[in-house]
Write a protein that holds these residues in place. Structure first.
Motif: not given
Length: 261
Positions: A91, A227, A229-230
């Motif tokens: 990542d 994820a 938030e991304n």
């Protein structure tokens, strides 16, 4: 949480099948590449081929699962390696590695073409019936290969980046296109989808379709992605529906009855 193995089990192995998933080494202009090939060895004779392009993490368990699922449906499936053997970023570096190919689309296209050549080298592949598909980075790469005028019957993008080209080379596309995208994907917002569709509309005879899944973020078909938030999160409903769309598309472009390949 839905795992890769959970998704793999949604396409059971047919009775009497001998599905084998094997690593395949090949190269592109001196760069060593390591892909993965899956097919049913209990079946003889040419059959349709599907080229699968990885997301920004490179060839991994997800790619192996998808080629296995495709082999269980009766196809010869090859997970191509765009990055090179041993390049499997985590990542923390995946965006940088993938970005280098977005900045060099000719190289991206050439690496995918190398994968196509390797798939076609398999004696069990019917050269007249080949589709390219991919996830995220791989979805973009699949569409870029189609833009080269490659001899394909179809190209499929799962939550891939949609790159509009100016000047456009969409007229070179020979494949039917299926784009599967998330309704709340911040990586591929509505404006990007609109620009891509406008480019396709300028080629009246081009066969393309876009399917948008409500509430789906980027990477909605990659199990274990979490994820939000991304802007990236797996969504089981979108994954299931997009795979069903893929199966119907393959049956159509390959001239087969659905689920009886």
């Amino acid at each position: 949480m839905t795992t890769i193995d959970d998704v793999l089990q949604t396409v059971p192995e047919p009775a009497g099948a001998d599905i084998r998933v094997e690593p395949v080494r090949y190269d592109h202009e001196g760069t060593a590449l390591l892909g993965v090939l899956a097919k049913d060895h209990a079946v003889s004779g040419p059959r349709p081929g599907v080229l699968v392009i990885h997301d920004w993490h490179g060839v991994n368990e997800h790619v192996e699962a998808r080629v296995t699922m495709l082999a269980r449906l009766g196809y010869v499936a090859f997970g191509a390696d765009v990055y090179g053997e041993g390049v499997r970023p985590g990542d923390d570096t995946a965006a940088e590695v993938a970005g280098s190919y977005y900045q060099d689309l000719p190289l991206m296209r050439a690496r995918v073409q190398a994968g196509l050549d390797r798939l076609r080298a398999d004696p069990d592949v019917d050269h007249s019936r080949v589709v390219v598909m991919g996830y995220c980075f791989g979805g973009s790469a699949a569409l870029e290969l189609a833009r080269t005028g490659a001899d394909l019957v179809g190209a499929v993008s799962f939550h891939g980046g949609l790159i509009a080209h100016d000047p456009s080379d969409a007229a070179a596309i020979r494949a039917k296109l299926l784009v599967l995208t998330g309704g709340v994907d911040p990586v591929v917002p509505d404006s990007t989808v609109q620009a891509w569709q406008d480019e396709m509309r300028a080629v009246p005879d081009l066969d393309w379709q876009v399917v948008t899944y409500a509430g789906a973020m980027h990477a909605f078909a990659v199990p274990e992605t979490d994820a939000p938030e991304n802007g990236a999160q797996y969504q089981a409903t979108a994954d299931r529906r997009s795979w069903q769309a893929l199966e119907a598309f393959l049956a159509e472009v390959f001239g087969e009855e659905l689920a009886t390949v």
